[in-house]
Design a protein around this motif. Structure first.
Motif, PDB file in Angstrom:
ATOM      1  N   ARG A 158       0.841  -1.217   0.000  1.00  0.00           N
ATOM      2  CA  ARG A 158       0.000   0.000   0.000  1.00  0.00           C
ATOM      3  C   ARG A 158       0.868   1.257   0.000  1.00  0.00           C
ATOM      4  O   ARG A 158       0.575   2.219  -0.705  1.00  0.00           O
ATOM      5  N   ILE A 159       1.943   1.225   0.767  1.00  0.00           N
ATOM      6  CA  ILE A 159       2.831   2.403   0.831  1.00  0.00           C
ATOM      7  C   ILE A 159       3.450   2.659  -0.549  1.00  0.00           C
ATOM      8  O   ILE A 159       3.457   3.784  -1.042  1.00  0.00           O
ATOM      9  N   CYS A 160       3.952   1.586  -1.179  1.00  0.00           N
ATOM     10  CA  CYS A 160       4.579   1.747  -2.514  1.00  0.00           C
ATOM     11  C   CYS A 160       3.558   2.238  -3.524  1.00  0.00           C
ATOM     12  O   CYS A 160       3.828   3.129  -4.324  1.00  0.00           O
ATOM     13  N   ASN A 161       2.354   1.655  -3.490  1.00  0.00           N
ATOM     14  CA  ASN A 161       1.295   2.075  -4.418  1.00  0.00           C
ATOM     15  C   ASN A 161       0.993   3.558  -4.254  1.00  0.00           C
ATOM     16  O   ASN A 161       0.829   4.281  -5.223  1.00  0.00           O
ATOM     17  N   GLU A 162       0.915   3.981  -3.018  1.00  0.00           N
ATOM     18  CA  GLU A 162       0.574   5.376  -2.720  1.00  0.00           C
ATOM     19  C   GLU A 162       1.667   6.307  -3.224  1.00  0.00           C
ATOM     20  O   GLU A 162       1.405   7.311  -3.891  1.00  0.00           O
ATOM     21  N   LYS A 163       2.939   5.937  -2.966  1.00  0.00           N
ATOM     22  CA  LYS A 163       4.073   6.762  -3.428  1.00  0.00           C
ATOM     23  C   LYS A 163       4.041   6.870  -4.941  1.00  0.00           C
ATOM     24  O   LYS A 163       4.256   7.921  -5.513  1.00  0.00           O
ATOM     25  N   ARG A 164       3.804   5.730  -5.582  1.00  0.00           N
ATOM     26  CA  ARG A 164       3.814   5.699  -7.041  1.00  0.00           C
ATOM     27  C   ARG A 164       2.674   6.546  -7.612  1.00  0.00           C
ATOM     28  O   ARG A 164       2.885   7.347  -8.516  1.00  0.00           O
ATOM     29  N   ARG A 165       1.486   6.356  -7.026  1.00  0.00           N
ATOM     30  CA  ARG A 165       0.326   7.127  -7.508  1.00  0.00           C
ATOM     31  C   ARG A 165       0.562   8.624  -7.383  1.00  0.00           C
ATOM     32  O   ARG A 165       0.141   9.402  -8.226  1.00  0.00           O
ATOM     33  N   SER A 166       1.233   9.029  -6.306  1.00  0.00           N
ATOM     34  CA  SER A 166       1.376  10.469  -6.068  1.00  0.00           C
ATOM     35  C   SER A 166       2.503  11.085  -6.898  1.00  0.00           C
ATOM     36  O   SER A 166       2.564  12.287  -7.046  1.00  0.00           O
ATOM     37  N   SER A 167       3.411  10.244  -7.463  1.00  0.00           N
ATOM     38  CA  SER A 167       4.545  10.855  -8.169  1.00  0.00           C
ATOM     39  C   SER A 167       4.646  10.461  -9.638  1.00  0.00           C
ATOM     40  O   SER A 167       5.410  11.064 -10.384  1.00  0.00           O
ATOM     41  N   GLN A 168       3.894   9.434 -10.075  1.00  0.00           N
ATOM     42  CA  GLN A 168       4.072   8.961 -11.455  1.00  0.00           C
ATOM     43  C   GLN A 168       2.750   9.019 -12.238  1.00  0.00           C
ATOM     44  O   GLN A 168       1.681   8.807 -11.662  1.00  0.00           O
ATOM     45  N   PRO A 169       2.830   9.278 -13.544  1.00  0.00           N
ATOM     46  CA  PRO A 169       1.615   9.366 -14.362  1.00  0.00           C
ATOM     47  C   PRO A 169       1.136   7.973 -14.767  1.00  0.00           C
ATOM     48  O   PRO A 169       1.362   7.530 -15.883  1.00  0.00           O
ATOM     49  N   LEU A 170       0.453   7.280 -13.867  1.00  0.00           N
ATOM     50  CA  LEU A 170       0.184   5.857 -14.070  1.00  0.00           C
ATOM     51  C   LEU A 170      -0.826   5.556 -15.171  1.00  0.00           C
ATOM     52  O   LEU A 170      -0.769   4.505 -15.784  1.00  0.00           O
ATOM     53  N   ASN A 171      -1.769   6.456 -15.394  1.00  0.00           N
ATOM     54  CA  ASN A 171      -2.810   6.121 -16.368  1.00  0.00           C
ATOM     55  C   ASN A 171      -2.546   6.675 -17.759  1.00  0.00           C
ATOM     56  O   ASN A 171      -3.433   6.704 -18.590  1.00  0.00           O
TER      57      ASN A 171
END
Ligand code: EPU
Length: 308
Positions: A207-220
């Motif tokens: 969950r922590i990694c997902n959150e970091k990634r969502r907040s800093s990377q353009p995932l969609n």
């Protein structure tokens, strides 16, 4: 490139290989860029040496396509056919803290499958798209971990011997986004040694990694993840951002306004657009910082030297 030779076409079924004609790689890459070629879907790894011998014997150039998530492919009719390993059913078998994984398995699925059975260590990789084989080739990593650290044994088709070999993890050099595999080596199956810990604890890490990634990377958006490697001790994203290049574009290829080391296909970007954007950004970083950026994305472009 089209497989027109009837000798090849007729030999494929007995090797369990499916021929898909005229596939646009733009449909199989996360950047949604790439020209058209024939795709050979390999259902049984053991036939791979025979298939490659057949293609080489008829002078048909070929490349192995993984999950397509770290790949920039040239446009138009491609001058090689693609081989792809068919996605397995579950793809993972566990024995104690060891996971036997088919390299065509999805990386995220593998991490989750193991986590649910109280095997962790690879939490950082949860949001990394692509196959296990692709992750191994590049030694994918994130949030302080790299997949190479967990490899105990790997079955690989070796370009040098043209046969399937089993290597110990220690025989392979896993470096930052680089491994000692030859360009023509093909990862088939891997034995990972994971860390026994309760699912709840692993889930927290995920969950922590997902959150970091969502907040800093353009995932969609359509990207290939980070386009350049980080030079030792430096952050490429921060350098590009510092030059005010977020949103900078060539055609439909654009520096993400969320993370400056992600380059996005905003619509109908061509490979040439993306390469021109990369060249321009590289030049500006060189001028400002005296640093030569190295590609992290794999580029399949025959018009250029140094491709893989
Ligand atoms: N930063 C900016 N502006 C940006 C982007 C980043 O100032 O536009 C700053 C961040 O604020 C942070 C620093 O740069 O202080 C580093 O950024 P981040 O934490 O996002 O990590 P990164 O070094 O850019 C690396 C990997 C990623 C991986 C993350 C998380 C490389 C090239 N990139 O990114 O991997 O997901 O760390 O561990 O090694 C990939 O391999 O494709 C990839 C995306």
């Amino acid at each position: 490139m089209r497989i027109e030779n009837p000798q090849i076409a007729s030999a494929l079924p007995e090797m369990g290989v499916e021929l898909h004609s005229g596939v646009a790689l733009a449909t199989l890459t996360s950047l949604r860029i790439g020209g058209t070629t024939d795709l050979l879907l390999v259902r049984d790894h053991k036939h791979l040496p025979q298939l490659i011998r057949l293609l080489d014997g008829h002078g048909v150039p070929h490349r192995l396509l993984g999950g397509g998530s770290n790949l920039l492919v040239q446009d138009g009719e491609l001058p090689w056919v693609c081989l792809q390993l068919a996605a397995p059913g579950e793809g993972v078998r566990l024995e104690g803290n060891k996971a036997y994984v088919d390299c065509a398995a999805d990386l995220g699925h593998t991490v989750t499958f193991c986590a649910k059975r109280d095997l962790g260590g690879m939490e950082g990789l949860i949001g990394v798209p692509g196959t296990v084989g692709g992750a191994l080739r590049m030694n994918a990593g994130a949030y302080g971990m790299q997949i190479g650290a967990y490899v105990r044994e790997i079955d690989v088709y070796r370009e040098a011997t043209r046969s399937i070999e089993t290597l110990r993890g220690a025989e392979i050099r896993f470096e930052y986004r680089h491994t000692s595999f030859a360009p023509g080596d093909i990862m088939l199956a891997v034995r990972l040694e994971l860390i026994s810990k309760p699912y709840a604890e692993i889930l927290q890490g995920i969950r922590i990694c997902n959150e970091k990634r969502r907040s800093s990377q353009p995932l969609n958006q359509r990207s290939a993840g980070c386009i350049f490697k980080n030079p030792p001790g430096l952050s490429t994203g921060r350098m590009i951002d510092g030059l005010g290049l977020k949103g900078f574009r060539v055609g439909d290829a654009m520096v993400s306004d969320r993370h400056a080391n992600f380059f996005i296909n905003t619509g109908r970007a061509t490979c040439a657009d993306m390469l021109a954007l990369m060249a321009e950004v590289r030049e500006r970083v060189r001028a400002a910082h005296g640093v030569e950026l190295e590609e992290e994305v794999i580029v399949w472009n025959d018009e250029r030297k140094g491709h893989m």
